[in-house]
Design a protein around this motif. Structure first.
Motif, PDB file in Angstrom:
ATOM      1  N   PRO A 128      -2.074   0.061   9.534  1.00 18.31           N
ATOM      2  CA  PRO A 128      -1.877  -0.791  10.306  1.00 18.31           C
ATOM      3  C   PRO A 128      -1.508  -2.150   9.953  1.00 18.31           C
ATOM      4  CG  PRO A 128      -4.087  -0.867  10.107  1.00 18.31           C
ATOM      5  CD  PRO A 128      -3.298   0.423   9.160  1.00 18.31           C
ATOM      6  N   LEU A 129      -0.781  -2.898  10.841  1.00 21.54           N
ATOM      7  CA  LEU A 129      -0.307  -4.450  10.756  1.00 21.54           C
ATOM      8  C   LEU A 129      -1.564  -5.390  11.063  1.00 21.54           C
ATOM      9  CD1 LEU A 129       3.180  -4.422  12.558  1.00 21.54           C
ATOM     10  CD2 LEU A 129       2.657  -4.656  10.085  1.00 21.54           C
ATOM     11  N   GLY A 159      -9.004   2.390   3.323  1.00 22.42           N
ATOM     12  CA  GLY A 159      -8.163   1.569   4.188  1.00 22.42           C
ATOM     13  C   GLY A 159      -7.091   0.963   3.669  1.00 22.42           C
ATOM     14  N   GLY A 160      -6.236   0.575   4.487  1.00 19.86           N
ATOM     15  CA  GLY A 160      -5.011  -0.030   3.928  1.00 19.86           C
ATOM     16  C   GLY A 160      -4.160  -0.801   4.940  1.00 19.86           C
ATOM     17  N   SER A 178       5.119   6.622   0.914  1.00 16.43           N
ATOM     18  CA  SER A 178       4.305   7.740   1.573  1.00 16.43           C
ATOM     19  C   SER A 178       4.102   7.510   3.028  1.00 16.43           C
ATOM     20  CB  SER A 178       3.050   7.879   0.906  1.00 16.43           C
ATOM     21  OG  SER A 178       2.170   6.970   1.216  1.00 16.43           O
ATOM     22  N   GLN A 179       4.131   8.673   3.881  1.00 13.75           N
ATOM     23  CA  GLN A 179       3.905   8.579   5.057  1.00 13.75           C
ATOM     24  C   GLN A 179       2.458   7.945   5.377  1.00 13.75           C
ATOM     25  OE1 GLN A 179       6.007   9.397   7.663  1.00 13.75           O
ATOM     26  NE2 GLN A 179       4.315   8.429   8.657  1.00 13.75           N
ATOM     27  N   ARG A 180       1.467   8.090   4.447  1.00  9.32           N
ATOM     28  CA  ARG A 180       0.260   7.306   4.577  1.00  9.32           C
ATOM     29  C   ARG A 180       0.444   5.989   4.546  1.00  9.32           C
ATOM     30  NH1 ARG A 180      -3.463   6.767  -0.083  1.00  9.32           N
ATOM     31  NH2 ARG A 180      -5.386   5.448   0.550  1.00  9.32           N
ATOM     32  N   MET A 231      -0.606  -0.897   0.737  1.00  7.82           N
ATOM     33  CA  MET A 231      -1.804  -1.713   0.049  1.00  7.82           C
ATOM     34  C   MET A 231      -3.265  -0.989   0.460  1.00  7.82           C
ATOM     35  SD  MET A 231       0.375  -4.236  -1.172  1.00  7.82           S
ATOM     36  CE  MET A 231      -1.196  -5.545  -1.609  1.00  7.82           C
ATOM     37  N   HIS A 232      -3.598  -0.603  -0.587  1.00 10.15           N
ATOM     38  CA  HIS A 232      -5.121   0.167  -0.383  1.00 10.15           C
ATOM     39  C   HIS A 232      -6.460  -0.773  -0.674  1.00 10.15           C
ATOM     40  CE1 HIS A 232      -2.297   3.307  -1.848  1.00 10.15           C
ATOM     41  NE2 HIS A 232      -2.111   3.429  -0.621  1.00 10.15           N
TER      42      HIS A 232
END
Length: 191
Positions: free
Chosen positions: A180-181, A152-153, A173-175, A69-70
């Motif tokens: 973060p949670l 951010g995400g 994706s790794q990203r 989620m971006h």
């Protein structure tokens, strides 16, 4: 707001403050079809004076793939229109706006080529989607250019959000896996 006449069909407000879904009314004949994807005159009450400064296109092949989620932080907050131009996706927006009446809530919309619908996601919200049909393509109209220093995400599987994805999540994706949670003391984005 709903029931517009002409090339843009119905416009509905979602349960997320400031987020809308708009449908197009394609013109079809023996040659194929034509659809108006954006009309500032008709969508002005939602879009307001925001400029469209960047248009992006994504292709995601694998069914179950999740992107997101971006979001972008101030001063590069962006609103966006998201439309599926091929295939079908489960599209999600998460409200990260400090002080919003729908803070930390999310809403999902199924976008598809067949439905000819678009999702308006306001500034201060995270966005992501899951592919339901292989080879799904999205078109994004952004009100702000991408700024790497502001990106951010949040995690797609964050238990605070409890998004009910329709399929088992694959091809992340790794990203996106490293976002973060959210925690109970998450203050949100200033808008």
């Amino acid at each position: 707001m709903s029931g517009q006449n002409g090339p843009i069909g119905d416009i509905f407000e979602t349960a997320l403050s400031g987020a809308f879904v708009a449908s197009s009314r394609p013109f079809c004949d023996h040659r194929g079809r034509f659809a108006r994807l954006f009309d500032r005159g008709i969508l002005g009450a939602i879009h307001a004076d925001r400029p469209i400064v960047q248009v992006n296109h994504s292709l995601t092949m694998a069914v179950g793939a999740v992107r997101g989620m971006h979001f972008q932080r101030a001063p590069y907050l962006e609103a966006k229109w998201v439309r599926c131009i091929r295939g079908r996706v489960f599209d999600v927006a998460v409200d990260l706006r400090r002080g919003s009446p729908t803070f930390l809530q999310h809403v999902s919309v199924e976008l598809s080529e067949e439905a000819a619908n678009a999702f308006f996601i306001p500034e201060g919200c995270a966005h992501g989607f899951q592919v339901i049909e292989p080879g799904s393509e999205l078109l994004y109209l952004h009100t702000q250019s991408y700024e790497p220093s502001a990106e951010g995400g949040v995690r797609w599987d964050d238990p605070v959000l409890a998004i009910d994805w329709p399929l088992p999540a694959t091809d992340i994706s790794q990203r996106d896996q490293s976002h973060p949670l959210l925690t109970e003391d998450f203050e949100g984005l200033s808008t």
